[in-house]
Every structure is written in structure tokens, then in C-alpha cells.
Motif scaffolding. Structure first.
Motif, PDB file in Angstrom:
ATOM      1  N   VAL A  44       9.007   4.259 -13.802  1.00 44.29           N
ATOM      2  CA  VAL A  44       8.033   3.634 -13.445  1.00 44.29           C
ATOM      3  C   VAL A  44       7.184   2.475 -14.442  1.00 44.29           C
ATOM      4  N   ALA A  45       6.881   2.299 -15.826  1.00 39.06           N
ATOM      5  CA  ALA A  45       7.193   1.914 -16.676  1.00 39.06           C
ATOM      6  C   ALA A  45       7.990   0.860 -16.701  1.00 39.06           C
ATOM      7  N   ASN A  46       9.591   0.835 -16.363  1.00 45.47           N
ATOM      8  CA  ASN A  46      10.160  -0.044 -16.681  1.00 45.47           C
ATOM      9  C   ASN A  46      10.410  -1.089 -15.693  1.00 45.47           C
ATOM     10  N   PHE A  47       9.697  -1.020 -14.271  1.00 50.12           N
ATOM     11  CA  PHE A  47       9.529  -1.050 -13.065  1.00 50.12           C
ATOM     12  C   PHE A  47       7.873  -2.359 -12.730  1.00 50.12           C
ATOM     13  N   GLN A  48       6.904  -1.414 -13.406  1.00 48.64           N
ATOM     14  CA  GLN A  48       5.808  -2.382 -14.339  1.00 48.64           C
ATOM     15  C   GLN A  48       5.941  -3.558 -14.856  1.00 48.64           C
ATOM     16  N   LYS A  49       6.871  -3.272 -15.752  1.00 43.24           N
ATOM     17  CA  LYS A  49       7.180  -4.452 -16.347  1.00 43.24           C
ATOM     18  C   LYS A  49       7.795  -5.778 -16.262  1.00 43.24           C
ATOM     19  N   SER A  50       9.136  -4.867 -15.145  1.00 50.53           N
ATOM     20  CA  SER A  50      10.258  -6.259 -14.676  1.00 50.53           C
ATOM     21  C   SER A  50       8.936  -6.182 -13.600  1.00 50.53           C
ATOM     22  N   SER A  51       8.586  -6.360 -12.510  1.00 47.20           N
ATOM     23  CA  SER A  51       7.779  -7.062 -11.449  1.00 47.20           C
ATOM     24  C   SER A  51       7.020  -7.513 -12.415  1.00 47.20           C
ATOM     25  N   ALA A  52       6.045  -7.533 -13.278  1.00 42.09           N
ATOM     26  CA  ALA A  52       5.573  -8.214 -13.885  1.00 42.09           C
ATOM     27  C   ALA A  52       5.660  -9.145 -14.628  1.00 42.09           C
ATOM     28  N   GLU A  87      19.222   0.942 -13.938  1.00 41.91           N
ATOM     29  CA  GLU A  87      18.702  -0.125 -13.947  1.00 41.91           C
ATOM     30  C   GLU A  87      18.083  -0.919 -13.188  1.00 41.91           C
ATOM     31  N   SER A  88      18.123  -0.083 -11.720  1.00 44.05           N
ATOM     32  CA  SER A  88      17.437  -0.653 -10.946  1.00 44.05           C
ATOM     33  C   SER A  88      16.358  -1.374 -11.400  1.00 44.05           C
ATOM     34  N   PHE A  89      15.753  -0.520 -11.769  1.00 39.71           N
ATOM     35  CA  PHE A  89      14.471  -0.482 -12.233  1.00 39.71           C
ATOM     36  C   PHE A  89      13.713  -1.437 -13.075  1.00 39.71           C
ATOM     37  N   ASN A  90      14.568  -2.655 -14.165  1.00 39.21           N
ATOM     38  CA  ASN A  90      14.059  -2.837 -15.017  1.00 39.21           C
ATOM     39  C   ASN A  90      14.523  -4.883 -13.935  1.00 39.21           C
ATOM     40  N   GLU A  91      14.618  -4.820 -12.716  1.00 39.41           N
ATOM     41  CA  GLU A  91      14.779  -5.769 -12.198  1.00 39.41           C
ATOM     42  C   GLU A  91      13.892  -6.295 -10.949  1.00 39.41           C
ATOM     43  N   PHE A  92      13.934  -7.095 -10.553  1.00 39.40           N
ATOM     44  CA  PHE A  92      12.444  -7.791  -9.143  1.00 39.40           C
ATOM     45  C   PHE A  92      13.209  -8.498  -8.239  1.00 39.40           C
ATOM     46  N   PRO A  93      13.269  -8.504  -7.189  1.00 43.98           N
ATOM     47  CA  PRO A  93      14.036  -9.954  -5.818  1.00 43.98           C
ATOM     48  C   PRO A  93      13.643 -10.534  -6.490  1.00 43.98           C
ATOM     49  N   LYS A  94      14.281 -11.966  -6.846  1.00 41.26           N
ATOM     50  CA  LYS A  94      13.337 -13.346  -7.162  1.00 41.26           C
ATOM     51  C   LYS A  94      13.366 -13.721  -5.589  1.00 41.26           C
ATOM     52  N   ALA A 134       8.140 -10.933 -13.228  1.00 40.38           N
ATOM     53  CA  ALA A 134       9.075 -11.628 -12.585  1.00 40.38           C
ATOM     54  C   ALA A 134       7.634 -12.589 -12.014  1.00 40.38           C
ATOM     55  N   LEU A 135       6.296 -11.625 -11.190  1.00 40.19           N
ATOM     56  CA  LEU A 135       5.396 -12.333 -10.576  1.00 40.19           C
ATOM     57  C   LEU A 135       3.921 -13.045 -11.502  1.00 40.19           C
ATOM     58  N   LYS A 136       5.233 -13.403 -12.584  1.00 36.62           N
ATOM     59  CA  LYS A 136       3.801 -14.157 -14.101  1.00 36.62           C
ATOM     60  C   LYS A 136       3.849 -15.503 -13.432  1.00 36.62           C
ATOM     61  N   GLU A 137       4.356 -16.389 -12.849  1.00 34.78           N
ATOM     62  CA  GLU A 137       3.985 -17.331 -12.328  1.00 34.78           C
ATOM     63  C   GLU A 137       2.918 -17.105 -10.796  1.00 34.78           C
ATOM     64  N   TRP A 138       2.938 -16.458 -10.335  1.00 40.44           N
ATOM     65  CA  TRP A 138       2.412 -16.223  -9.094  1.00 40.44           C
ATOM     66  C   TRP A 138       1.004 -15.745  -9.708  1.00 40.44           C
ATOM     67  N   ARG A 139       1.445 -14.811 -10.426  1.00 39.34           N
ATOM     68  CA  ARG A 139       0.228 -14.476 -10.815  1.00 39.34           C
ATOM     69  C   ARG A 139      -1.195 -15.400 -11.350  1.00 39.34           C
ATOM     70  N   THR A 140      -0.835 -16.280 -12.435  1.00 41.70           N
ATOM     71  CA  THR A 140      -1.227 -17.423 -12.696  1.00 41.70           C
ATOM     72  C   THR A 140      -1.579 -18.730 -11.497  1.00 41.70           C
ATOM     73  N   TYR A 141      -1.545 -18.112 -10.332  1.00 45.16           N
ATOM     74  CA  TYR A 141      -2.171 -18.609  -9.226  1.00 45.16           C
ATOM     75  C   TYR A 141      -3.620 -17.570  -8.865  1.00 45.16           C
ATOM     76  N   THR A 142      -3.287 -16.216  -9.141  1.00 42.95           N
ATOM     77  CA  THR A 142      -4.451 -15.140  -8.865  1.00 42.95           C
ATOM     78  C   THR A 142      -5.264 -15.709  -9.744  1.00 42.95           C
ATOM     79  N   LEU A 143      -5.547 -15.327 -11.210  1.00 43.20           N
ATOM     80  CA  LEU A 143      -6.021 -15.186 -11.909  1.00 43.20           C
ATOM     81  C   LEU A 143      -6.771 -16.339 -12.050  1.00 43.20           C
TER      82      LEU A 143
END
Length: 409
Positions: free
Chosen positions: A116-124, A74-81, A126-135
């Protein structure tokens, strides 16, 4: 002594040309602990430029590996807020982000790819709003690389650990123009040269691009109102920065639903601590309908299945086969370098800056404009010395853009 001078010049370059720190600006540096000496030099140069605060977010690959091997599922399905909140807060206040990318290409080769896939997705997510700034270049950001022992040994397996690190440093200094007398002036001239190519492509306003080599045969349309970009970008205040150091590319976005044919990789792709190599993707109406891979097939499949948008392309980038990076004849196993030695595409999200008024396009209107959306954006290399690219304008004129791997104009 010469190494220390080059190291200092590299740090100064990352601060003054990469993120171009301005007085009273905050900088967040994301760095592996192995790159601490360089990160500290960055900190000093940032404060010399008038930075208000420099925060360093340290990472440790061995700790990351131990987590993947020992933590509960379950730890790979979450990202630190608190991490995502920090990124967004810094972006909102006009701060800048410098990432030191120095991943061990084989770090997670013995880890369950699903973790790995689970954490890649959970981090993505969580960071979606930040990525709107970089993209969309709403904040300044840049990526540079610094050798680590594990990465250097992958690139130069026949050398000792110290020799491989030294050889990789030499290559990085050369590719980033640090070895010259005045790297900052060299980058100013380099950005100007890239913009000449960019202006030619924008003036032609191509409707269609056709890529053909011994392995690749693909046709893509570009969205109406698309724009080619290169070299430096500008933040909302008009301050220039270089998102990638090095960079040799001129890039835009393909139409999400108008890509057809097969494309074959020409360099390894390192993704999620694993190597994907010798792979092909088949597209129909923009979507991947089949893929193969001699190495890392499971990892590639999970990348493609990240979300709906990861089945489509978000970037097309043109890079000549003959370039300072390609001329080293080194496979870097590092996308920052390998993508700037080769034409490349990207699975996933398009850069909104690559279409007119892109920042104003609502998410629900993106498909109608041909703009891909996704949680991910992963570049992969497709260029070769026999790559030919022909562009077709709306009037039907055909223009040779690349011939035998290099610019034809």
C-alpha cells in the motif's frame, strides 16, 4: 420520492456549488462504480450548466483489493502515465474535478502495508504536477461522499445493510444542507459565516497558536504573510467553488520548523484502506520525533516516512466542536466528514494559497518561508470538547480563539 428529490438536489449542489461548472468547461468525475446513480445525475446537471464534456473515471474497490492480493510487487511501484497526463491536460485547459469519496475503511486491512505504501508513493509522484493545480486553486475541484454498503456498515455496524445505507444517506443530506428548502442559498449563507471567522483571524495576524486539551499540548508559529482561508475558494478566473462539501473549517499553514509538543488524535484516520486510531505525534522544531498508535501503527509509520515533508505539518484547521457534523454524534470513518467535525492538522504539503504570493514561491525558497512541501497531504483530527486555543500577536497580545472546543469570539 423524497429521497430521489434529495439525491437530485445533492447532485445539483455538487455541480453548481462544489465545482461550479461554467459553459464550455470540461468536468472529470472520479467515482466508485457503486455510486453510479449519483455520478450520472452529476453528469446530467453538468451538461445542463453548459459543460462541454463530462468524463467519468470509474473505480472498483474489489478489483483494487484483488490486485493488492495477486499482482507482482513491481506493479505497485508504478502509476499509469496516461492517467496523470489526462489530469494535467484537463487542468491546463481549465477543467474541473469532482471526486466521490466513499472508501471502505477496512478494505486493505489484510494487505501487506508495504504494498500500500509503495503505491501511495508512486501515485503521489506521478500526480505531483496535477497536485500543484489543486493545492494552489489553479483549477476547480471538489470532494463529496456517497454511501456504499461497506462504508455504511462500518459506521452503523448494528444495522442491516439497507438500514445502514439509509441512515448514512440521512446524515450526509443533513451535513451538506441538502435537507433544507434551498441548499444552494444555504451554502451561500454558510460560506459568508465562515468568512467572518476567517477575517477575524487574518486581521489579528497571529504569530503563535497554543493548543491545549487533556491530551494535546502543542505550540506552533505561523509563517510571516500567512493567510487564513475558509468555505469557498476562487480559481484563476475568479470563479468560486467549494473544495469540500461539507466544510466547517477555517484553515491556514503552520511554520514548517516551528511546531513543538504532543498532539493526540480524537477520531480514527482512514488511510490507504486501513484504520489508524488512538495515535499521538510528538514534534520538535516542526518534525515528528516520536509517534504511538493503538491501531494501525505500521500504516502510520509508513505514512510518516513517505518523504521528508511528511514528517512535518502542512495545515492547521479550526473547526468548532459544536457543528452540524459533530452534532450527529457519528464517527464517519471518512476524513471529509470527520475533519469537519473537529479541529485538525495535516501531515505533508501546505496549500500555497495560505501564504501571500504563495504560487510565486519557488520550491527552493519554501523552507526559508516556512512552507512545507511533500508528496502527500493527510488530515487527522485533534479537536475535542476541552480544546482551548490561544493566539499571540506580534505585539504580545494574547487572544482566546477557542474555549472548551468552540469559538471564543
Amino acid at each position: 420520492m423524497e429521497f430521489e428529490r434529495n439525491l437530485d438536489k445533492y447532485a445539483e449542489l455538487a455541480v453548481k456549488v462544489g465545482v461550479n461548472i461554467q459553459p464550455n468547461q470540461t468536468l472529470l468525475v472520479r467515482s466508485p462504480i457503486e455510486c453510479a446513480a449519483f455520478a450520472r445525475k452529476v453528469l446530467v446537471h453538468a451538461y445542463k450548466c453548459g459543460a462541454k464534456n463530462v468524463h467519468i473515471e470509474w473505480s472498483d474497490e474489489q478489483s483494487t483489493l484483488l490486485k493488492y492480493l495477486n499482482a507482482p510487487e513491481e506493479s505497485f511501484n508504478e502509476f499509469p502515465k496516461w492517467t496523470s497526463d489526462q489530469y494535467v491536460d484537463i487542468a491546463k485547459e481549465g477543467g474541473a474535478f469532482l471526486t466521490i469519496y466513499a472508501q471502505d475503511p477496512d478494505l486493505l486491512k489484510n494487505v501487506d502495508p508495504q504494498r500500500v505504501a509503495n503505491f501511495q508513493k508512486s501515485s503521489a509522484v506521478a500526480l505531483k504536477e496535477w497536485r500543484t493545480y489543486t493545492l494552489s486553486d489553479k483549477c476547480k475541484w471538489s470532494i463529496v461522499s456517497v454511501p456504499t454498503e461497506a462504508w455504511a456498515k462500518k459506521v452503523f455496524p448494528g444495522a442491516s445493510s439497507s438500514e445502514s445505507v439509509d441512515k448514512l444517506w440521512e446524515a450526509i443530506f443533513k451535513c451538506t444542507r441538502v435537507s433544507g428548502q434551498d441548499p444552494i442559498e444555504a451554502w451561500k449563507n454558510h460560506n459568508a459565516d465562515l468568512k467572518l471567522r476567517m477575517n477575524f483571524l487574518n486581521d489579528k495576524n497571529f504569530k503563535t497558536l497554543k493548543f491545549k486539551s487533556s491530551k494535546t499540548d502543542i505550540t506552533m508559529d505561523l509563517p510571516e504573510g500567512h493567510a487564513w482561508l475558509s468555505g469557498s475558494s476562487k480559481d484563476p478566473n475568479g470563479i468560486e467553488f467549494n473544495a469540500n462539501m461539507p466544510t466547517e473549517e477555517v484553515f491556514s499553514m503552520p511554520h514548517k520548523f516551528k511546531v513543538n509538543g504532543i498532539v493526540h488524535s480524537t477520531k480514527p484516520l482512514v488511510y490507504g484502506g486501513n484504520v489508524i486510531d488512538d495515535f499521538s505525534l510528538t514534534f520538535k522544531d516542526g518534525k515528528i520525533v516520536d509517534f504511538t498508535a493503538k491501531e494501525g501503527a505500521e500504516t502510520l509509520g509508513k505514512l510518516i516516512d513517505t518523504d521528508e515533508g511528511s514528517h512535518y505539518l502542512g495545515e492547521v484547521a479550526l473547526v468548532p466542536f459544536k457543528s452540524p457534523i459533530s452534532d450527529t454524534n457519528i464517527v464517519f470513518f471518512n476524513t471529509l466528514f470527520d475533519e469537519n467535525a473537529s479541529c485538525h492538522f495535516a501531515l505533508g504539503a501546505a496549500y500555497r494559497t495560505c501564504i501571500k504570493n504563495g504560487a510565486e514561491i519557488k520550491d527552493e525558497d519554501c523552507d526559508n518561508r516556512g512552507v512545507n512541501q511533500s508528496l502527500t497531504h493527510v488530515d487527522f483530527m485533534i479537536g475535542s470538547n476541552d480544546m482551548n486555543i490561544v493566539g499571540q500577536t506580534y505585539s504580545g497580545e494574547e487572544v482566546q480563539i477557542f474555549k472548551n472546543g468552540n469559538w471564543a469570539f
